[in-house]
Design an enzyme around this catalytic site. Structure first.
Site, PDB file in Angstrom:
ATOM      1  N   ARG A 185       0.801  -1.233   0.000  1.00 55.13           N
ATOM      2  CA  ARG A 185       0.000   0.000   0.000  1.00 55.13           C
ATOM      3  C   ARG A 185       0.836   1.287   0.000  1.00 55.13           C
ATOM      4  O   ARG A 185       0.309   2.374  -0.193  1.00 55.13           O
ATOM      5  CB  ARG A 185      -0.964  -0.006   1.195  1.00 55.13           C
ATOM      6  CG  ARG A 185      -2.197  -0.848   0.908  1.00 55.13           C
ATOM      7  CD  ARG A 185      -3.248  -0.608   1.959  1.00 55.13           C
ATOM      8  NE  ARG A 185      -2.951  -1.302   3.201  1.00 55.13           N
ATOM      9  CZ  ARG A 185      -3.362  -0.902   4.406  1.00 55.13           C
ATOM     10  NH1 ARG A 185      -4.067   0.197   4.531  1.00 55.13           N
ATOM     11  NH2 ARG A 185      -3.075  -1.603   5.475  1.00 55.13           N
ATOM     12  N   GLN A 219      13.614 -14.473   5.009  1.00 51.71           N
ATOM     13  CA  GLN A 219      12.355 -15.209   4.950  1.00 51.71           C
ATOM     14  C   GLN A 219      11.833 -15.167   3.519  1.00 51.71           C
ATOM     15  O   GLN A 219      11.367 -14.139   3.039  1.00 51.71           O
ATOM     16  CB  GLN A 219      11.313 -14.588   5.897  1.00 51.71           C
ATOM     17  CG  GLN A 219      10.026 -15.415   5.964  1.00 51.71           C
ATOM     18  CD  GLN A 219       8.854 -14.622   6.505  1.00 51.71           C
ATOM     19  OE1 GLN A 219       8.869 -13.410   6.513  1.00 51.71           O
ATOM     20  NE2 GLN A 219       7.829 -15.325   6.944  1.00 51.71           N
ATOM     21  N   GLY A 227       3.892 -15.802   6.749  1.00 56.79           N
ATOM     22  CA  GLY A 227       3.213 -15.344   7.956  1.00 56.79           C
ATOM     23  C   GLY A 227       4.190 -14.964   9.064  1.00 56.79           C
ATOM     24  O   GLY A 227       5.387 -15.251   8.990  1.00 56.79           O
ATOM     25  N   SER A 234       7.943  -5.190  15.199  1.00 50.17           N
ATOM     26  CA  SER A 234       7.728  -5.056  13.761  1.00 50.17           C
ATOM     27  C   SER A 234       8.551  -3.892  13.242  1.00 50.17           C
ATOM     28  O   SER A 234       8.595  -2.829  13.868  1.00 50.17           O
ATOM     29  CB  SER A 234       6.251  -4.802  13.453  1.00 50.17           C
ATOM     30  OG  SER A 234       5.529  -5.990  13.648  1.00 50.17           O
ATOM     31  N   ARG A 281      37.882  50.102 -12.391  1.00 47.33           N
ATOM     32  CA  ARG A 281      36.745  50.106 -13.317  1.00 47.33           C
ATOM     33  C   ARG A 281      37.026  51.116 -14.413  1.00 47.33           C
ATOM     34  O   ARG A 281      37.899  51.992 -14.252  1.00 47.33           O
ATOM     35  CB  ARG A 281      35.456  50.493 -12.581  1.00 47.33           C
ATOM     36  CG  ARG A 281      35.472  51.919 -12.067  1.00 47.33           C
ATOM     37  CD  ARG A 281      34.288  52.230 -11.168  1.00 47.33           C
ATOM     38  NE  ARG A 281      34.233  53.658 -10.893  1.00 47.33           N
ATOM     39  CZ  ARG A 281      33.728  54.191  -9.794  1.00 47.33           C
ATOM     40  NH1 ARG A 281      33.266  53.408  -8.823  1.00 47.33           N
ATOM     41  NH2 ARG A 281      33.695  55.485  -9.626  1.00 47.33           N
ATOM     42  N   LYS A 283      29.682  31.184   2.399  1.00 54.22           N
ATOM     43  CA  LYS A 283      30.183  29.803   2.426  1.00 54.22           C
ATOM     44  C   LYS A 283      31.638  29.791   2.854  1.00 54.22           C
ATOM     45  O   LYS A 283      32.434  30.590   2.342  1.00 54.22           O
ATOM     46  CB  LYS A 283      30.059  29.184   1.026  1.00 54.22           C
ATOM     47  CG  LYS A 283      30.444  27.726   0.973  1.00 54.22           C
ATOM     48  CD  LYS A 283      31.176  27.341  -0.307  1.00 54.22           C
ATOM     49  CE  LYS A 283      32.621  27.815  -0.286  1.00 54.22           C
ATOM     50  NZ  LYS A 283      33.431  27.366  -1.434  1.00 54.22           N
TER      51      LYS A 283
HETATM   52  C1  UD1 Z   1      -0.299  -8.941  12.873  1.00 56.41           C
HETATM   53  C2  UD1 Z   1      -0.899  -9.844  13.925  1.00 56.41           C
HETATM   54  C3  UD1 Z   1      -2.162  -9.206  14.466  1.00 56.41           C
HETATM   55  C4  UD1 Z   1      -1.871  -7.832  15.010  1.00 56.41           C
HETATM   56  C5  UD1 Z   1      -1.179  -6.992  13.954  1.00 56.41           C
HETATM   57  C6  UD1 Z   1      -0.720  -5.689  14.527  1.00 56.41           C
HETATM   58  C7  UD1 Z   1      -0.303 -12.061  13.195  1.00 56.41           C
HETATM   59  C8  UD1 Z   1      -0.773 -13.296  12.556  1.00 56.41           C
HETATM   60  N1  UD1 Z   1      -1.201 -11.100  13.332  1.00 56.41           N
HETATM   61  O1  UD1 Z   1      -1.222  -8.780  11.827  1.00 56.41           O
HETATM   62  O2  UD1 Z   1      -2.698  -9.996  15.491  1.00 56.41           O
HETATM   63  O3  UD1 Z   1      -3.052  -7.206  15.447  1.00 56.41           O
HETATM   64  O4  UD1 Z   1      -0.021  -7.670  13.453  1.00 56.41           O
HETATM   65  O5  UD1 Z   1      -0.270  -4.853  13.520  1.00 56.41           O
HETATM   66  O6  UD1 Z   1       0.847 -11.971  13.602  1.00 56.41           O
HETATM   67  N2  UD1 Z   1       5.917  -9.995   8.306  1.00 56.41           N
HETATM   68  C9  UD1 Z   1       7.006 -10.745   7.939  1.00 56.41           C
HETATM   69  N3  UD1 Z   1       6.801 -11.928   7.318  1.00 56.41           N
HETATM   70  C10 UD1 Z   1       5.582 -12.415   7.056  1.00 56.41           C
HETATM   71  C11 UD1 Z   1       4.453 -11.643   7.436  1.00 56.41           C
HETATM   72  C12 UD1 Z   1       4.658 -10.447   8.061  1.00 56.41           C
HETATM   73  O7  UD1 Z   1       8.136 -10.347   8.167  1.00 56.41           O
HETATM   74  O8  UD1 Z   1       5.498 -13.508   6.489  1.00 56.41           O
HETATM   75  C13 UD1 Z   1       6.140  -8.730   8.986  1.00 56.41           C
HETATM   76  C14 UD1 Z   1       5.574  -7.554   8.230  1.00 56.41           C
HETATM   77  O9  UD1 Z   1       6.551  -7.008   7.357  1.00 56.41           O
HETATM   78  C15 UD1 Z   1       5.249  -6.595   9.356  1.00 56.41           C
HETATM   79  C16 UD1 Z   1       4.892  -7.513  10.516  1.00 56.41           C
HETATM   80  O10 UD1 Z   1       5.462  -8.765  10.201  1.00 56.41           O
HETATM   81  O11 UD1 Z   1       6.362  -5.828   9.732  1.00 56.41           O
HETATM   82  C17 UD1 Z   1       3.393  -7.646  10.727  1.00 56.41           C
HETATM   83  O12 UD1 Z   1       2.808  -8.114   9.540  1.00 56.41           O
HETATM   84  P1  UD1 Z   1       1.395  -7.578   9.040  1.00 56.41           P
HETATM   85  O13 UD1 Z   1       1.020  -8.330   7.825  1.00 56.41           O
HETATM   86  O14 UD1 Z   1       1.395  -6.113   9.025  1.00 56.41           O
HETATM   87  O15 UD1 Z   1       0.489  -7.989  10.277  1.00 56.41           O
HETATM   88  P2  UD1 Z   1      -0.816  -8.826  10.266  1.00 56.41           P
HETATM   89  O16 UD1 Z   1      -0.522 -10.243   9.872  1.00 56.41           O
HETATM   90  O17 UD1 Z   1      -1.846  -8.105   9.508  1.00 56.41           O
END
Ligand code: UD1
Ligand code: CA
Length: 477
Positions: A17, A82, A87, A109, A459, A370
């Site tokens: 996004r 990863q 997830g 995060s 001048r 400068k």
């Molecule tokens: C996650 C939580 C949710 C919480 C929310 C808060 C899970 C399953 N859910 O949601 O309960 O309310 O965060 O913001 O954990 N990322 C990876 N690898 C992946 C997936 C995600 O590194 O495979 C990282 C993303 O870059 C991000 C963070 O993990 O920095 C969270 O991922 P995002 O997809 O934003 O969170 P949700 O799964 O929506």
């Protein structure tokens, strides 16, 4: 109780996004990549090791983390790739080989920049070496987040993701922030048991909560009321929102110290990506800052100094009682800029690296300085350039005058000794020395040193041709 502390930063996500080519965690808040804010949080926890889980843009993210300046070296930094991203649980699984298995792990995060150190410290404390501690917050609109499901006694039972939640669960307003503290050994055990049997077909880190409950390990929710601390960046609009919130925090902290900001909502203090300097504004007593100013890197402002509206000030020291009039641009870059006590600068002045102004110096509108020292009381009030110049006390430097400091290959210095008076529209061709007290006549091009106390003209002499008729227009045919 907690033993050594390791941090896992999840930073593999794409951030679709943002609609940007730049990986999301490298988007900047206060000109600082989001992930640097998060690494600072890890540093505040005195982490032993930080494992950054990378995926999208992994090479750039690694380079940005390794090259960061503040808090560098305070922890051991590792990366876990990863690929693909299955997830959040899968993300932390990739970090596992880098974790020693003792002590406590804090999961952060990479796109949540504004969590306060004391909040994380309290979360670690709540984990206490034996519990799973979740950072939670109540939101008026919890849509999209994982909900904290509690039992009859109010004990946390599990987290249900929005997409997996039924109507009753969706009504829960306490959400999981994405941040947890957990004993390392337990985390490893639970991660091995995750499945992807859910609405998104992902390995949810949040499923460790139900596993903890099943194992009889206490789960505690550390609920805070400041949603800003857990807010993530997903879109340019959210980034801008967090930027304003962060700037307001900084503005309030300065006002607490007595700095008078005309409008805390129109204040910015940023890192300097050019020099790597951390945004830092150090103000003495009774400093006044008008609206719309942007401070970058380290800026010091002396007692009673005033910064006018819409000034950009970077890497500089502004002396006591000095005034920067509106729209003044100051950037010291690496060399710095120093403005002396009681100096008056601007409006519309530009001070570049190595500009050093003494006491009571005046630098007026459309004047650029400068790598030059202006001694006490020197004045350059209008439309002028001083580059690579040493300017003595009380020198008056006229409108439209410039130092020709560059011969196309090398830079040369101009020395203007004390009390010299440079008329308007002069060109001082460096290297050249203007002697003390010398007057240089307006419009002169000075290529040779002038002796002290002289009048120098360089001048063409004026010629008046009497009875001159301007060409007349031919009559139309
Ligand atoms: C996650 C939580 C949710 C919480 C929310 C808060 C899970 C399953 N859910 O949601 O309960 O309310 O965060 O913001 O954990 N990322 C990876 N690898 C992946 C997936 C995600 O590194 O495979 C990282 C993303 O870059 C991000 C963070 O993990 O920095 C969270 O991922 P995002 O997809 O934003 O969170 P949700 O799964 O929506
Ligand atoms: Ca997701």
């Amino acid at each position: 109780m907690n033993g050594p502390l390791d941090v896992v930063v999840m930073a593999a996500g794409k951030g679709t996004r943002m609609k940007s080519r730049i990986p999301k965690v490298l988007q900047r808040l206060a000109q600082r990549p989001l992930i640097h804010h998060v690494l600072d949080q890890a540093a505040s926890l005195k982490a032993r090791r930080v494992v950054v889980v990378t995926g999208h843009g992994a090479p750039e993210v690694e380079a940005a983390c390794a090259g960061r300046t503040s808090a560098a070296g305070t922890f051991d930094l590792k990366f876990a790739l990863q690929q693909p991203q299955l997830g959040t649980g899968h993300a932390v699984q990739q970090a596992l080989p880098h974790l020693a298995g003792d002590g406590t792990v804090v999961v952060l995060s990479g796109d949540v920049p504004l969590t306060r150190p004391e909040t994380l410290a309290a979360l670690v404390e709540a984990s206490g070496g034996g519990r799973l501690a979740l950072l939670t917050v109540r939101l008026p609109d919890p849509a999209g987040y994982g909900r904290i499901v509690r039992g009859a006694q109010g004990q946390v039972e599990r987290i249900v993701e929005h997409k997996d939640a039924g109507e009753a669960e969706r009504a829960i307003d306490e959400i999981y922030s994405g941040i947890m503290a957990v004993p390392s050994a337990l985390l490893a055990r639970w991660l091995a048991r995750l499945t992807n049997d859910n609405a998104q077909g992902e390995y949810y880190l949040t499923d460790v909560v139900a596993l903890a409950v099943a194992d009889g390990v206490p789960v505690v929710a550390h609920c805070i009321d400041d949603a800003l601390q857990v807010a993530g960046v997903n879109s340019p609009a959210q980034l801008a929102q967090l930027e304003r919130a962060h700037q307001l925090r900084q503005a309030r902290a300065l006002m607490e110290q007595g700095v008078r900001l005309a409008d805390p909502a129109r204040f910015d203090l940023r890192d300097d990506p050019k020099t790597g300097a951390r945004g830092e504004l150090v103000c003495a007593q009774d400093v006044e800052i008008d609206v719309g100013c942007i401070f970058t890197g380290r800026v010091e402002i002396g007692e009673g100094a005033r910064i006018g509206a819409y000034c950009c000030v970077a890497n500089a020291r502004i002396g006591a009682a000095a005034v920067l009039h509106p729209y003044t641009h100051v950037d010291g870059e690496q060399a710095g800029v120093r403005v002396g006590e009681g100096a008056l600068v601007g409006p519309f002045a530009r001070l570049r690296p190595g500009a050093t102004l003494g006491r009571e110096v005046h630098v007026g509108n459309f004047v650029e300085v400068k790598n030059s020292q202006l001694a006490d009381g020197a004045k350059a009030n209008h439309l002028a350039y001083l580059g690579d110049a040493t300017v003595g006390e009380r020198v008056n430097y006229g409108a439209g005058s410039i130092t020709a400091n560059y011969d196309g290959a090398n830079k040369h210095r101009t020395v203007i000794e004390a009390d010299a008076h440079i008329g308007s529209n002069c060109v001082l061709v460096a290297p050249v020395t203007i002697g003390a007290g010398t007057t240089v006549a307006g419009g002169s091009t000075i290529t040779e040193d002038t002796p002290p106390g002289s009048l120098s003209l360089g001048r063409g002499r004026q010629v008046n041709i009497a009875g001159w008729h301007r060409p007349a227009r031919k009559p139309k045919a």
